[in-house]
Design a protein around this motif. Structure first.
Motif, PDB file in Angstrom:
ATOM      1  N   ASP A   1      -7.300   9.334  -7.591  1.00 48.75           N
ATOM      2  CA  ASP A   1      -8.406   8.909  -8.456  1.00 48.75           C
ATOM      3  C   ASP A   1      -7.924   8.073  -9.634  1.00 48.75           C
ATOM      4  O   ASP A   1      -8.695   7.707 -10.511  1.00 48.75           O
ATOM      5  N   THR A   2      -6.631   7.772  -9.649  1.00 45.71           N
ATOM      6  CA  THR A   2      -6.035   6.894 -10.662  1.00 45.71           C
ATOM      7  C   THR A   2      -5.251   5.805  -9.939  1.00 45.71           C
ATOM      8  O   THR A   2      -4.610   6.077  -8.925  1.00 45.71           O
ATOM      9  N   VAL A   3      -5.323   4.586 -10.445  1.00 46.98           N
ATOM     10  CA  VAL A   3      -4.586   3.476  -9.855  1.00 46.98           C
ATOM     11  C   VAL A   3      -3.796   2.777 -10.951  1.00 46.98           C
ATOM     12  O   VAL A   3      -4.296   2.583 -12.063  1.00 46.98           O
ATOM     13  N   THR A   4      -2.553   2.425 -10.646  1.00 44.77           N
ATOM     14  CA  THR A   4      -1.759   1.624 -11.578  1.00 44.77           C
ATOM     15  C   THR A   4      -1.331   0.346 -10.885  1.00 44.77           C
ATOM     16  O   THR A   4      -1.127   0.331  -9.673  1.00 44.77           O
ATOM     17  N   SER A   5      -1.221  -0.733 -11.648  1.00 45.49           N
ATOM     18  CA  SER A   5      -0.997  -2.039 -11.039  1.00 45.49           C
ATOM     19  C   SER A   5      -0.336  -2.994 -12.027  1.00 45.49           C
ATOM     20  O   SER A   5      -0.179  -2.680 -13.210  1.00 45.49           O
ATOM     21  N   ALA A   6       0.050  -4.155 -11.487  1.00 44.27           N
ATOM     22  CA  ALA A   6       0.509  -5.276 -12.311  1.00 44.27           C
ATOM     23  C   ALA A   6      -0.140  -6.544 -11.771  1.00 44.27           C
ATOM     24  O   ALA A   6       0.463  -7.611 -11.766  1.00 44.27           O
ATOM     25  N   ALA A   7      -1.374  -6.410 -11.289  1.00 45.07           N
ATOM     26  CA  ALA A   7      -2.069  -7.495 -10.601  1.00 45.07           C
ATOM     27  C   ALA A   7      -2.596  -8.546 -11.563  1.00 45.07           C
ATOM     28  O   ALA A   7      -2.743  -8.309 -12.766  1.00 45.07           O
ATOM     29  N   THR A   8      -2.926  -9.702 -11.002  1.00 46.85           N
ATOM     30  CA  THR A   8      -3.655 -10.708 -11.767  1.00 46.85           C
ATOM     31  C   THR A   8      -5.089 -10.231 -11.963  1.00 46.85           C
ATOM     32  O   THR A   8      -5.562  -9.312 -11.286  1.00 46.85           O
ATOM     33  N   ALA A   9      -5.797 -10.867 -12.872  1.00 44.49           N
ATOM     34  CA  ALA A   9      -7.188 -10.491 -13.123  1.00 44.49           C
ATOM     35  C   ALA A   9      -8.032 -10.658 -11.867  1.00 44.49           C
ATOM     36  O   ALA A   9      -8.854  -9.799 -11.518  1.00 44.49           O
ATOM     37  N   ALA A  10      -7.844 -11.761 -11.143  1.00 42.70           N
ATOM     38  CA  ALA A  10      -8.640 -12.023  -9.939  1.00 42.70           C
ATOM     39  C   ALA A  10      -8.369 -10.985  -8.859  1.00 42.70           C
ATOM     40  O   ALA A  10      -9.300 -10.476  -8.217  1.00 42.70           O
ATOM     41  N   ASP A  11      -7.083 -10.651  -8.654  1.00 44.72           N
ATOM     42  CA  ASP A  11      -6.754  -9.673  -7.615  1.00 44.72           C
ATOM     43  C   ASP A  11      -7.243  -8.280  -7.985  1.00 44.72           C
ATOM     44  O   ASP A  11      -7.754  -7.538  -7.133  1.00 44.72           O
ATOM     45  N   LEU A  12      -7.102  -7.903  -9.243  1.00 40.77           N
ATOM     46  CA  LEU A  12      -7.563  -6.568  -9.642  1.00 40.77           C
ATOM     47  C   LEU A  12      -9.083  -6.472  -9.533  1.00 40.77           C
ATOM     48  O   LEU A  12      -9.620  -5.420  -9.136  1.00 40.77           O
ATOM     49  N   ALA A  13      -9.791  -7.533  -9.854  1.00 40.19           N
ATOM     50  CA  ALA A  13     -11.250  -7.528  -9.725  1.00 40.19           C
ATOM     51  C   ALA A  13     -11.658  -7.372  -8.267  1.00 40.19           C
ATOM     52  O   ALA A  13     -12.603  -6.635  -7.944  1.00 40.19           O
ATOM     53  N   LEU A  14     -10.949  -8.049  -7.354  1.00 37.99           N
ATOM     54  CA  LEU A  14     -11.245  -7.922  -5.934  1.00 37.99           C
ATOM     55  C   LEU A  14     -11.013  -6.495  -5.457  1.00 37.99           C
ATOM     56  O   LEU A  14     -11.843  -5.917  -4.737  1.00 37.99           O
TER      57      LEU A  14
ATOM     58  N   THR B   1       2.524  12.141  -8.662  1.00 35.94           N
ATOM     59  CA  THR B   1       2.966  11.674  -7.357  1.00 35.94           C
ATOM     60  C   THR B   1       2.484  10.250  -7.150  1.00 35.94           C
ATOM     61  O   THR B   1       1.279   9.985  -7.153  1.00 35.94           O
ATOM     62  N   LEU B   2       3.426   9.326  -6.992  1.00 38.70           N
ATOM     63  CA  LEU B   2       3.068   7.931  -6.792  1.00 38.70           C
ATOM     64  C   LEU B   2       2.815   7.667  -5.307  1.00 38.70           C
ATOM     65  O   LEU B   2       3.647   8.004  -4.457  1.00 38.70           O
ATOM     66  N   VAL B   3       1.667   7.086  -5.017  1.00 40.53           N
ATOM     67  CA  VAL B   3       1.294   6.736  -3.651  1.00 40.53           C
ATOM     68  C   VAL B   3       1.267   5.208  -3.548  1.00 40.53           C
ATOM     69  O   VAL B   3       0.399   4.555  -4.148  1.00 40.53           O
ATOM     70  N   ASP B   4       2.229   4.628  -2.837  1.00 44.37           N
ATOM     71  CA  ASP B   4       2.257   3.180  -2.671  1.00 44.37           C
ATOM     72  C   ASP B   4       1.125   2.768  -1.744  1.00 44.37           C
ATOM     73  O   ASP B   4       1.096   3.158  -0.571  1.00 44.37           O
ATOM     74  N   LEU B   5       0.185   1.992  -2.259  1.00 47.59           N
ATOM     75  CA  LEU B   5      -0.967   1.581  -1.464  1.00 47.59           C
ATOM     76  C   LEU B   5      -0.645   0.441  -0.507  1.00 47.59           C
ATOM     77  O   LEU B   5      -1.488   0.069   0.305  1.00 47.59           O
ATOM     78  N   GLY B   6       0.568  -0.085  -0.607  1.00 44.46           N
ATOM     79  CA  GLY B   6       0.980  -1.153   0.292  1.00 44.46           C
ATOM     80  C   GLY B   6       1.120  -2.476  -0.424  1.00 44.46           C
ATOM     81  O   GLY B   6       0.248  -2.863  -1.200  1.00 44.46           O
ATOM     82  N   PRO B   7       2.225  -3.191  -0.186  1.00 46.29           N
ATOM     83  CA  PRO B   7       2.438  -4.491  -0.857  1.00 46.29           C
ATOM     84  C   PRO B   7       1.445  -5.531  -0.379  1.00 46.29           C
ATOM     85  O   PRO B   7       0.909  -5.452   0.722  1.00 46.29           O
ATOM     86  N   TYR B   8       1.190  -6.514  -1.228  1.00 40.24           N
ATOM     87  CA  TYR B   8       0.277  -7.598  -0.881  1.00 40.24           C
ATOM     88  C   TYR B   8       0.799  -8.906  -1.457  1.00 40.24           C
ATOM     89  O   TYR B   8       1.557  -8.921  -2.428  1.00 40.24           O
ATOM     90  N   ARG B   9       0.390 -10.001  -0.868  1.00 41.19           N
ATOM     91  CA  ARG B   9       0.802 -11.335  -1.312  1.00 41.19           C
ATOM     92  C   ARG B   9      -0.233 -11.883  -2.291  1.00 41.19           C
ATOM     93  O   ARG B   9      -1.429 -11.795  -2.051  1.00 41.19           O
ATOM     94  N   GLU B  10       0.241 -12.453  -3.399  1.00 39.54           N
ATOM     95  CA  GLU B  10      -0.670 -13.086  -4.365  1.00 39.54           C
ATOM     96  C   GLU B  10      -0.886 -14.560  -4.004  1.00 39.54           C
ATOM     97  O   GLU B  10       0.077 -15.241  -3.636  1.00 39.54           O
ATOM     98  N   PRO B  11      -2.131 -15.054  -4.111  1.00 38.30           N
ATOM     99  CA  PRO B  11      -3.363 -14.324  -4.418  1.00 38.30           C
ATOM    100  C   PRO B  11      -3.870 -13.565  -3.197  1.00 38.30           C
ATOM    101  O   PRO B  11      -3.754 -14.038  -2.062  1.00 38.30           O
ATOM    102  N   ALA B  12      -4.450 -12.398  -3.415  1.00 37.62           N
ATOM    103  CA  ALA B  12      -4.903 -11.544  -2.321  1.00 37.62           C
ATOM    104  C   ALA B  12      -6.266 -12.008  -1.805  1.00 37.62           C
ATOM    105  O   ALA B  12      -7.053 -12.611  -2.535  1.00 37.62           O
ATOM    106  N   THR B  13      -6.528 -11.693  -0.546  1.00 39.37           N
ATOM    107  CA  THR B  13      -7.831 -12.019   0.051  1.00 39.37           C
ATOM    108  C   THR B  13      -8.589 -10.770   0.486  1.00 39.37           C
ATOM    109  O   THR B  13      -9.798 -10.821   0.687  1.00 39.37           O
ATOM    110  N   ASP B  14      -7.886  -9.637   0.619  1.00 39.37           N
ATOM    111  CA  ASP B  14      -8.546  -8.407   1.051  1.00 39.37           C
ATOM    112  C   ASP B  14      -7.689  -7.204   0.666  1.00 39.37           C
ATOM    113  O   ASP B  14      -6.456  -7.234   0.833  1.00 39.37           O
ATOM    114  N   PHE B  15      -8.340  -6.170   0.153  1.00 41.71           N
ATOM    115  CA  PHE B  15      -7.637  -4.949  -0.250  1.00 41.71           C
ATOM    116  C   PHE B  15      -8.165  -3.722   0.508  1.00 41.71           C
ATOM    117  O   PHE B  15      -7.961  -2.595   0.051  1.00 41.71           O
ATOM    118  N   GLN B  16      -8.813  -3.922   1.636  1.00 44.63           N
ATOM    119  CA  GLN B  16      -9.400  -2.782   2.328  1.00 44.63           C
ATOM    120  C   GLN B  16      -8.346  -1.757   2.736  1.00 44.63           C
ATOM    121  O   GLN B  16      -8.566  -0.546   2.652  1.00 44.63           O
TER     122      GLN B  16
END
Length: 402
Positions: free
Chosen positions: A212-225, A185-200
């Protein structure tokens, strides 16, 4: 026998400067390494001298279009090669289509390649050809790794608000058809604008749905945040056991950013990703017989940097250009060169490329393995952890959830 020599030109649009410059290095390196093999082409009884003209895309779509124009008007290119950039690559392909020059590209899911150019599956371009994988292929590899890690059914999707995110969300071409068929079951966590400033918001939604699993296509900086905020909120819920990420995380995070805090965060995350080429792939160059291991070792020796997955694909671009010029009815006729690509099936250092059996016209598919970044004394190491669709590629490590 007619041995008259004529001149042919291979044009190249590469990101030599700008934010994509780290991804342009494999292409310029492959062209330099293959220079002796690319100097001449023999087509039937004729021998042609070949020059390679490289133009800088500046990591910008408008500059990339100008580069194609210069290759046509100044360099008289007979074929154009390019790779890298979700906006730059389609700009190059569109310019080539408009100007009537064969274009060969790679490192971009084929659905994104087609849709970013205002077309859909089944559309046939006259001049532009691509080899890569599909979003469905990425979804299949990622789902296998979720299952291998023993993750729950709910998967949080950290996708941006741009082309990449919209295609991953697509109900027909995105992840859903593949993953739902496997019980996820895919749960969309919500779209965000790159570069991101907050993922709360995205972290809260992940906890709310017990993903407990996350999939993404984020940049390294955004995924680290995102990972930092998810880790800090661990006491209030769950931390992702496994993150799968395509796009920028197919490269070592130490290569795409210089920030030590990002390196540490992503090393802790042990991100899993797709693997389309590695030194352990058992393929050889059609031009000089080099193995994947040979190419990776030479790159590391010559540049002092770690091998990158696009290295093998860059090498295959040059192989395919040489093949098309060698087999075209008339290599000085751009239309004949385009027809030669369309009918090509041959083995390269990136595997077998077949434009006659693609999922849609103008596309040759590459098969994917699954990998995970493991921390080590020399930096992140990409281990192949699943090879269901590539049994010839050895598994070199175990998938390790966090």
């Amino acid at each position: 026998m007619n041995t008259t020599s004529s001149q042919l030109t291979i044009g190249v649009v590469a990101p030599l400067t700008g934010r994509l410059a780290p991804l342009g290095k494999p292409l310029t390196y492959a062209l330099k390494a293959l220079a002796p093999q690319l100097e001449h082409v023999r087509n039937g009884s004729r021998r042609y001298d070949v020059s390679v003209a490289v133009r800088d895309s500046r990591s910008d779509p408008a500059a990339a279009r100008r580069a194609v124009h210069d290759l046509m008007t100044t360099d008289r290119a007979h074929i154009v090669l390019t790779m890298a950039g979700t906006q730059v690559l389609p700009a190059v392909a569109d310019a080539c289509e408009e100007l009537g020059v064969p274009c060969l590209s790679t490192t971009f899911p084929w659905q994104a390649y087609v849709h970013s150019r205002g077309a859909g599956p089944g559309h046939s371009f006259r001049w532009t050809y691509h080899f890569a994988w599909g979003l469905d292929d990425i979804a299949t590899v990622f789902a296998r790794m979720w299952e291998q890690a023993g993750a729950g059914q709910a998967v949080g999707c950290l996708w941006n608000d741009d082309l990449q995110g919209s295609l991953l969300r697509h109900q027909e071409y995105g992840f859903a058809p593949v993953t739902s068929a496997r019980g996820h079951t895919l749960v969309d966590l919500g779209p965000y604008r790159e570069p991101a400033t907050d993922f709360q918001q995205q972290v809260d939604r992940m906890r709310e749905h017990g993903a407990d699993t996350v999939t993404s296509a984020a940049t390294a900086a955004d995924l680290a945040l995102f990972h930092r905020q998810a880790r800090q909120a661990r006491q209030a819920g769950l931390r992702p056991r496994l993150i799968t990420c395509s796009r920028w995380l197919t490269y070592p995070h130490t290569h795409t950013t210089a920030a030590p805090d990002i390196h540490a965060e992503l090393a802790d995350a042990r991100v899993a990703t797709l693997v389309y080429w590695s030194p352990d792939h058992p393929y050889r160059s059609s031009l000089n017989g080099a193995t994947c291991a040979d190419l990776a070792h030479a790159y590391q020796q010559d540049t002092g940097e770690s091998w990158l997955q696009p290295l093998g694909l860059a090498h295959a671009l040059a192989e395919t250009a040489h093949r098309a010029l060698s087999t075209a009815d008339d290599p000085t006729d751009r239309a004949a060169v385009a027809r030669a690509i369309a009918s090509t099936t041959f083995s390269t250092i990136a595997g077998t490329l077949d434009w006659k059996q693609g999922p849609t016209p103008n596309i040759a598919l590459l098969r994917l393995s699954g990998g995970q970044w493991h921390p080590g004394p020399q930096g992140p190491r990409l281990a192949v952890v699943t090879n269901t669709d590539t049994p010839e590629v050895p598994v070199t490590g175990e998938l390790t959830p966090t």
